[in-house]
Design an enzyme around this catalytic site. Structure first.
Site, mmCIF file in Angstrom:
data_model
loop_
_atom_site.group_PDB
_atom_site.id
_atom_site.type_symbol
_atom_site.label_atom_id
_atom_site.label_comp_id
_atom_site.label_asym_id
_atom_site.label_seq_id
_atom_site.Cartn_x
_atom_site.Cartn_y
_atom_site.Cartn_z
ATOM 1 N N LEU A 1 2.832 -0.107 5.297
ATOM 2 C CA LEU A 1 1.798 0.842 5.716
ATOM 3 C C LEU A 1 1.987 2.124 4.922
ATOM 4 C CD1 LEU A 1 1.610 0.646 9.644
ATOM 5 C CD2 LEU A 1 -0.240 0.145 8.040
ATOM 6 N N ASP A 2 0.897 2.749 4.520
ATOM 7 C CA ASP A 2 0.980 4.044 3.853
ATOM 8 C C ASP A 2 1.671 5.061 4.757
ATOM 9 O OD1 ASP A 2 -0.289 3.261 1.562
ATOM 10 O OD2 ASP A 2 -2.255 3.987 2.178
ATOM 11 N N PRO A 3 2.319 6.084 4.169
ATOM 12 C CA PRO A 3 2.905 7.140 4.996
ATOM 13 C C PRO A 3 1.891 7.789 5.936
ATOM 14 C CG PRO A 3 3.716 7.301 2.758
ATOM 15 C CD PRO A 3 2.648 6.242 2.743
ATOM 16 N N MET B 1 0.803 -1.206 0.000
ATOM 17 C CA MET B 1 0.000 0.000 0.000
ATOM 18 C C MET B 1 0.846 1.271 0.000
ATOM 19 S SD MET B 1 -2.865 -1.031 2.808
ATOM 20 C CE MET B 1 -3.563 0.594 2.800
#
Length: 321
Positions: free
Chosen positions: A64-66, A1
């Protein structure tokens, strides 16, 4: 992601040691459960952890997305070989979904493409739409996901101006619960939700699809991962804690980490030797689909076993260091 961004600046979390591992006690073999800060990519966290652990051998079990925070499981040294088995674990997230606006990225980091009034959306309609997104579903990942298309990340193709259409794939939403709902604006309806999902499920896509089902659009404004398999926030530490205490203080030894996530087979001394020499053992429970942690009489993780057949085969063996 994850979509790649530059390393954030400012604040204690962003301080970089002068060079990798300088003056630090080398970490052993094991897992670290990190509470990822907002604004960092998973790769950023791995890079920082390499310095804190004084080793290059650090990897993660799922990005994990920022924008997202929460549980990021890291493997250190020989425990990087355990990550293969943890990537497929179920996960739990808390999130905020904003109904009434669609974005390019299906989250708050993207440009808003359309808005719709949500004042007519009822609790019953939301509950029905949530129900339709619960259980085994076919989900189209967000176009800005890290899925590769002909060797190139989907998000990179989108940034290059390409139109990307990803095929739907099967995922399972075990639980999709609306915790609270509120209106901070006359147009938008915000839902705080908690979901238990199979590996490969995109929560951003759930927000998008919920909004589409209700014909008002939707996107994600907050995301926190609270669990990966058996590792939850109660075991997680911040990067500041790792900096202060030293990574070895929070390292979960391989045998304990494997036993927390997989069935355990206790080996005799001779079985430990045999596995170390590449021999196969009779399976204890032939047909078992999940990997089995084979632990020796000394408490050491000897191997991860495949017991799907009559003979147990080693997925990976961890020789004595």
């Amino acid at each position: 992601m994850t979509r790649q961004t530059s390393m954030p600046t400012g604040g204690a979390e962003s301080a970089r040691p002068p060079r990798e591992g300088a003056g630090r006690e080398p970490a052993g073999d094991g897992l670290l459960v990190v509470d990822k800060p907002a604004g960092w990519t998973s790769h950023d966290v791995v890079g920082r952890s390499r310095r804190l652990c004084a080793t290059r051998r650090v990897g993660h079990a799922g990005t994990l997305d920022p924008m997202a925070t929460g549980v990021l499981v890291l493997g250190v040294n020989r425990a990087t070989k355990l990550l293969t088995f943890l990537v497929g674990a179920d996960k739990t997230y808390t999130a905020t979904i904003r109904l009434g606006a669609s974005t390019v990225t299906d989250d708050a980091e993207g440009e808003v493409t359309a808005t719709r009034d949500t004042t007519a959306v009822t609790d019953e309609q939301v509950a029905a739409a949530v129900s339709r997104l619960t259980g085994p579903i076919q989900q189209v990942p967000s176009a800005v996901s890290a899925i590769k298309i002909d060797g190139k990340r989907s998000y990179a193709r989108v940034r290059a101006g390409e139109d990307v259409e990803l095929p739907a794939r099967p995922v399972t939403v075990h639980r999709f619960e609306v915790l609270t709902r509120r209106r901070d604006d006359a147009t938008f309806l915000d839902l705080d939700v908690e979901v238990d999902v199979s590996s490969g499920t995109y929560v951003r896509a759930l927000a998008r699809d919920l909004g589409a089902d209700l014909t008002v659009g939707g996107h994600l404004t907050a995301l926190r991962r609270t669990r990966v398999g058996d590792f939850d926030l109660s075991r997680a530490v911040t990067l500041d804690q790792l900096e202060q205490d030293g990574a070895p203080a929070h390292l979960i030894p391989m045998a304990r980490a494997a036993a927390a996530s997989f069935p355990v087979r206790e080996l005799t001394e001779q079985e430990s030797i045999d596995l170390g020499h590449g021999k196969r053992l009779p399976a204890i429970e032939p047909g078992r689909l999940e990997p089995v942690a084979a632990i020796g009489p000394d408490g050491r993780l000897v191997a991860m076993l495949d017991e799907t057949r009559q003979e147990a085969r080693s997925h990976v063996v961890f020789p004595t260091s």
